[in-house]
Motif scaffolding. Structure first.
Motif, PDB file in Angstrom:
ATOM      1  N   GLY A   1       0.811  -1.212   0.000  1.00  0.00           N
ATOM      2  CA  GLY A   1       0.000   0.000   0.000  1.00  0.00           C
ATOM      3  C   GLY A   1       0.841   1.257   0.000  1.00  0.00           C
ATOM      4  O   GLY A   1       0.554   2.227  -0.720  1.00  0.00           O
ATOM      5  N   VAL A   2       1.912   1.259   0.794  1.00  0.00           N
ATOM      6  CA  VAL A   2       2.807   2.423   0.851  1.00  0.00           C
ATOM      7  C   VAL A   2       3.475   2.664  -0.501  1.00  0.00           C
ATOM      8  O   VAL A   2       3.534   3.804  -0.990  1.00  0.00           O
ATOM      9  CB  VAL A   2       3.874   2.227   1.945  1.00  0.00           C
ATOM     10  N   LEU A   3       3.965   1.608  -1.129  1.00  0.00           N
ATOM     11  CA  LEU A   3       4.645   1.746  -2.421  1.00  0.00           C
ATOM     12  C   LEU A   3       3.686   2.223  -3.514  1.00  0.00           C
ATOM     13  O   LEU A   3       4.048   3.058  -4.356  1.00  0.00           O
ATOM     14  CB  LEU A   3       5.288   0.423  -2.822  1.00  0.00           C
ATOM     15  N   LEU A   4       2.470   1.714  -3.504  1.00  0.00           N
ATOM     16  CA  LEU A   4       1.476   2.164  -4.481  1.00  0.00           C
ATOM     17  C   LEU A   4       1.154   3.643  -4.287  1.00  0.00           C
ATOM     18  O   LEU A   4       1.029   4.398  -5.259  1.00  0.00           O
ATOM     19  CB  LEU A   4       0.199   1.331  -4.353  1.00  0.00           C
ATOM     20  N   ALA A   5       1.013   4.065  -3.033  1.00  0.00           N
ATOM     21  CA  ALA A   5       0.725   5.476  -2.743  1.00  0.00           C
ATOM     22  C   ALA A   5       1.845   6.376  -3.255  1.00  0.00           C
ATOM     23  O   ALA A   5       1.585   7.430  -3.860  1.00  0.00           O
ATOM     24  CB  ALA A   5       0.531   5.679  -1.236  1.00  0.00           C
ATOM     25  N   LEU A   6       3.086   5.977  -3.040  1.00  0.00           N
ATOM     26  CA  LEU A   6       4.218   6.779  -3.497  1.00  0.00           C
ATOM     27  C   LEU A   6       4.298   6.836  -5.019  1.00  0.00           C
ATOM     28  O   LEU A   6       4.631   7.876  -5.606  1.00  0.00           O
ATOM     29  CB  LEU A   6       5.518   6.211  -2.926  1.00  0.00           C
ATOM     30  N   LEU A   7       3.960   5.740  -5.679  1.00  0.00           N
ATOM     31  CA  LEU A   7       3.984   5.696  -7.144  1.00  0.00           C
ATOM     32  C   LEU A   7       2.976   6.675  -7.742  1.00  0.00           C
ATOM     33  O   LEU A   7       3.309   7.487  -8.617  1.00  0.00           O
ATOM     34  CB  LEU A   7       3.689   4.274  -7.630  1.00  0.00           C
ATOM     35  N   PHE A   8       1.739   6.614  -7.263  1.00  0.00           N
ATOM     36  CA  PHE A   8       0.710   7.509  -7.791  1.00  0.00           C
ATOM     37  C   PHE A   8       1.001   8.969  -7.414  1.00  0.00           C
ATOM     38  O   PHE A   8       0.712   9.881  -8.199  1.00  0.00           O
ATOM     39  CB  PHE A   8      -0.670   7.090  -7.284  1.00  0.00           C
ATOM     40  N   ALA A   9       1.546   9.180  -6.238  1.00  0.00           N
ATOM     41  CA  ALA A   9       1.881  10.540  -5.811  1.00  0.00           C
ATOM     42  C   ALA A   9       2.890  11.174  -6.761  1.00  0.00           C
ATOM     43  O   ALA A   9       2.772  12.354  -7.120  1.00  0.00           O
ATOM     44  CB  ALA A   9       2.423  10.531  -4.388  1.00  0.00           C
ATOM     45  N   ALA A  10       3.880  10.406  -7.196  1.00  0.00           N
ATOM     46  CA  ALA A  10       4.886  10.922  -8.121  1.00  0.00           C
ATOM     47  C   ALA A  10       4.248  11.348  -9.440  1.00  0.00           C
ATOM     48  O   ALA A  10       4.592  12.397 -10.014  1.00  0.00           O
ATOM     49  CB  ALA A  10       5.955   9.852  -8.376  1.00  0.00           C
ATOM     50  N   ILE A  11       3.293  10.562  -9.908  1.00  0.00           N
ATOM     51  CA  ILE A  11       2.594  10.888 -11.160  1.00  0.00           C
ATOM     52  C   ILE A  11       1.818  12.193 -11.015  1.00  0.00           C
ATOM     53  O   ILE A  11       1.865  13.068 -11.895  1.00  0.00           O
ATOM     54  CB  ILE A  11       1.644   9.735 -11.554  1.00  0.00           C
ATOM     55  N   TYR A  12       1.120  12.366  -9.891  1.00  0.00           N
ATOM     56  CA  TYR A  12       0.309  13.567  -9.698  1.00  0.00           C
ATOM     57  C   TYR A  12       1.171  14.820  -9.521  1.00  0.00           C
ATOM     58  O   TYR A  12       0.796  15.900  -9.990  1.00  0.00           O
ATOM     59  CB  TYR A  12      -0.623  13.381  -8.495  1.00  0.00           C
ATOM     60  N   ILE A  13       2.293  14.683  -8.848  1.00  0.00           N
ATOM     61  CA  ILE A  13       3.178  15.842  -8.689  1.00  0.00           C
ATOM     62  C   ILE A  13       3.696  16.311 -10.047  1.00  0.00           C
ATOM     63  O   ILE A  13       3.716  17.516 -10.343  1.00  0.00           O
ATOM     64  CB  ILE A  13       4.356  15.497  -7.755  1.00  0.00           C
ATOM     65  N   LEU A  14       4.099  15.382 -10.887  1.00  0.00           N
ATOM     66  CA  LEU A  14       4.575  15.737 -12.226  1.00  0.00           C
ATOM     67  C   LEU A  14       3.467  16.400 -13.046  1.00  0.00           C
ATOM     68  O   LEU A  14       3.712  17.373 -13.764  1.00  0.00           O
ATOM     69  CB  LEU A  14       5.091  14.486 -12.949  1.00  0.00           C
ATOM     70  N   ALA A  15       2.254  15.894 -12.923  1.00  0.00           N
ATOM     71  CA  ALA A  15       1.118  16.493 -13.634  1.00  0.00           C
ATOM     72  C   ALA A  15       0.886  17.919 -13.165  1.00  0.00           C
ATOM     73  O   ALA A  15       0.605  18.824 -13.970  1.00  0.00           O
ATOM     74  CB  ALA A  15      -0.134  15.652 -13.414  1.00  0.00           C
ATOM     75  N   GLY A  16       1.019  18.152 -11.855  1.00  0.00           N
ATOM     76  CA  GLY A  16       0.820  19.490 -11.319  1.00  0.00           C
ATOM     77  C   GLY A  16       1.881  20.471 -11.771  1.00  0.00           C
ATOM     78  O   GLY A  16       1.585  21.632 -12.070  1.00  0.00           O
ATOM     79  N   LEU A  17       3.111  19.997 -11.842  1.00  0.00           N
ATOM     80  CA  LEU A  17       4.210  20.873 -12.232  1.00  0.00           C
ATOM     81  C   LEU A  17       4.132  21.306 -13.697  1.00  0.00           C
ATOM     82  O   LEU A  17       4.444  22.451 -14.041  1.00  0.00           O
ATOM     83  CB  LEU A  17       5.553  20.171 -11.977  1.00  0.00           C
ATOM     84  N   PHE A  18       3.713  20.399 -14.586  1.00  0.00           N
ATOM     85  CA  PHE A  18       3.828  20.660 -16.018  1.00  0.00           C
ATOM     86  C   PHE A  18       2.495  20.840 -16.762  1.00  0.00           C
ATOM     87  O   PHE A  18       2.482  21.374 -17.872  1.00  0.00           O
ATOM     88  CB  PHE A  18       4.615  19.522 -16.690  1.00  0.00           C
ATOM     89  N   PHE A  19       1.362  20.415 -16.158  1.00  0.00           N
ATOM     90  CA  PHE A  19       0.127  20.403 -16.935  1.00  0.00           C
ATOM     91  C   PHE A  19      -1.065  21.067 -16.238  1.00  0.00           C
ATOM     92  O   PHE A  19      -2.192  20.909 -16.684  1.00  0.00           O
ATOM     93  CB  PHE A  19      -0.256  18.956 -17.287  1.00  0.00           C
ATOM     94  N   SER A  20      -0.837  21.825 -15.166  1.00  0.00           N
ATOM     95  CA  SER A  20      -1.957  22.402 -14.408  1.00  0.00           C
ATOM     96  C   SER A  20      -2.851  23.291 -15.266  1.00  0.00           C
ATOM     97  O   SER A  20      -4.079  23.193 -15.230  1.00  0.00           O
ATOM     98  CB  SER A  20      -1.426  23.198 -13.212  1.00  0.00           C
ATOM     99  N   GLU A  21      -2.256  24.179 -16.057  1.00  0.00           N
ATOM    100  CA  GLU A  21      -3.064  25.089 -16.870  1.00  0.00           C
ATOM    101  C   GLU A  21      -3.825  24.336 -17.955  1.00  0.00           C
ATOM    102  O   GLU A  21      -4.997  24.638 -18.216  1.00  0.00           O
ATOM    103  CB  GLU A  21      -2.182  26.162 -17.504  1.00  0.00           C
ATOM    104  N   LYS A  22      -3.189  23.355 -18.561  1.00  0.00           N
ATOM    105  CA  LYS A  22      -3.874  22.567 -19.594  1.00  0.00           C
ATOM    106  C   LYS A  22      -5.041  21.782 -19.003  1.00  0.00           C
ATOM    107  O   LYS A  22      -6.100  21.664 -19.623  1.00  0.00           O
ATOM    108  CB  LYS A  22      -2.882  21.613 -20.263  1.00  0.00           C
ATOM    109  N   ILE A  23      -4.853  21.273 -17.797  1.00  0.00           N
ATOM    110  CA  ILE A  23      -5.942  20.558 -17.126  1.00  0.00           C
ATOM    111  C   ILE A  23      -7.097  21.514 -16.823  1.00  0.00           C
ATOM    112  O   ILE A  23      -8.272  21.178 -17.009  1.00  0.00           O
ATOM    113  CB  ILE A  23      -5.433  19.890 -15.829  1.00  0.00           C
TER     114      ILE A  23
END
Length: 435
Positions: free
Chosen positions: A87-109
């Motif tokens: 569960g911890v590893l899955l949480a960290l994996l998805f968190a990394a994806i969301y952080i990258l999305a926030g950094l580079f795609f917030s306005e497009k979203i």
């Protein structure tokens, strides 16, 4: 006594979940007061992304928590720890994806969600901040689930409540005295799960703690099982976000930004009511999963019946309360005194909230199936009420009845789904549970 344990687990969890739902409700109130209808519309456009993060968190937490409870009942410590590690590893994996999305795609979203130039900056700011704090949301939900399943529901409730109350206080401080605007609202919401985890961290220093991280090669296998058990929770939560997106687009065409702002009030109030059913569902899960692991069929049936009855009664109380006090509630979020907004919200809330007696049963039914590892039945119900019925129905009814049709799509969907849920539940309540 089973009823006493049921009331303890569900009441603590309902209180905690109501507190958690105040994350966004507090934002709604303070943003409406500080930034007006534009801020409210921007928040409602951004909420689906928060919903995506929360959906992922619940998928991991509910899936891992259910698997943990079953193995714990079987006294299999090794597997229990492997599930927590997974569960911890899955949480960290998805968190990394969301952080990258926030950094580079917030306005497009934000643009994709329907933000126009008037509210684009506000929506983008909220999205970027929420995505940055995704690790906190994911890990907080995971800890809540494991601590609750580790027979410490009081501490999980305390974490949820203290985090939520902190969010409300910080919302006020950041938006008004510090003049931090939309960023302040999002920042306060992001800090809340960190505070919640700090409160719950004491569980790791107690003798009753039975889970810990392991080095294991079985994480991938366990991960697939966890996601399978949790996918119905993901579908249930993400479907709400998808529905908000669809409704926003339909309402934008029918009533513009004011209509979206009115729907923002309704959607956020509905989060609070839904949190009651989610609290019941998550509260009864450890009891049913433990009974399932011990093959105590009578306790499964009784716990399921208690949960369904409680959900129905509290739904009726909630609908009555909102119907009687809707004008005053709407006024709290309408700081500008916009009469068009008040009129749309007042009519919409009456129609929309008639869904909850049926929605409560459906949400609890999904949890019952998950708790006895019947993932397919849970997934089917979640998919029906979350996407397959409500999305085409909303377009159909909006085309036929305009804004009234949009409001009616939710209750009609829940009524249709509850018929299928009732048929599937008969198998559980009659004791036809295969191991």
């Amino acid at each position: 006594m089973l009823l006493k344990r049921f009331l303890k687990y569900t009441s603590l969890n309902v209180i905690g979940m109501i507190g958690v739902s105040c994350y966004i409700l507090a934002d709604t109130f303070f943003i409406a007061a500080g930034l007006g209808a534009d801020g409210l519309a921007a928040l409602n456009l951004a909420i689906p992304v928060y919903g995506l993060i929360n959906s992922t968190a619940l998928m991991i937490a509910i899936g891992a928590g259910t698997a943990f409870a079953v193995e714990r009942a079987k006294r299999n410590q090794q597997k229990s720890n492997e599930i927590f590690t997974c569960g911890v590893l899955l949480a960290l994996l998805f968190a990394a994806i969301y952080i990258l999305a926030g950094l580079f795609f917030s306005e497009k979203i934000a643009l994709l969600l329907g933000a126009n130039q008037d509210i684009l900056a506000l929506t983008t700011t909220y999205l970027k901040t929420m995505l940055f704090f995704s690790p906190a949301f994911l890990m907080n939900q995971l800890l809540i689930a494991f601590i609750r399943n580790d027979k410490n529901p009081g501490l999980s409730m305390a974490g949820m409540l203290i985090g939520s109350f902190s969010n409300i206080i910080l919302d006020y401080v950041f938006i008004f005295p510090l003049k931090m605007g939309m960023f302040g609202a999002a920042f306060a919401t992001g800090l809340a799960p960190l505070i919640s985890m700090a409160v719950m961290s004491q569980h790791f220093f107690k003798k009753q703690n039975t889970f810990q991280l392991l080095k294991t090669g079985r994480v991938l296998k366990r991960g697939l099982f966890v996601l399978l058990l949790g996918v119905s929770s993901f579908v249930t939560e993400i479907a709400s976000s998808i529905v908000i997106v669809v409704f926003n687009f339909l309402i934008l065409g029918l009533a513009g930004n004011t209509g979206v702002a009115a729907y923002g009030i309704i959607a956020n109030l509905s989060l609070v009511v839904t949190s009651i059913f989610t609290g019941i569902a998550q509260g009864v899960q450890p009891l049913i999963s433990s009974a399932y692991g011990k093959k105590e069929i009578s306790d499964i049936k009784k716990s399921a019946a208690y949960a369904l009855f409680m959900a129905f009664i509290l739904a009726l109380v909630s609908v009555f309360f909102v119907a009687v006090f809707r004008e005053g509630i709407i006024a709290l979020f309408n700081s500008e005194g916009n009469q068009k907004l008040a009129s749309i919200a007042s009519r919409g809330i009456l129609l929309y909230f008639t869904a909850f007696p049926f929605a409560g049963i459906n949400i609890v039914a999904v949890s019952i199936f998950n708790s006895v590892t019947k993932a397919r039945a849970a997934f089917l119900l979640s998919l029906l009420r979350g996407m397959l019925v409500i999305i085409p129905l909303s377009f159909l009814l909006a085309g036929a009845f305009g804004l009234t049709g949009v409001w009616l799509a939710f209750p009609v969907t829940e009524v249709l789904t509850v018929l299928i849920a009732a048929a599937l539940l008969l198998g559980i309540l009659r004791g036809k549970i295969r191991y």
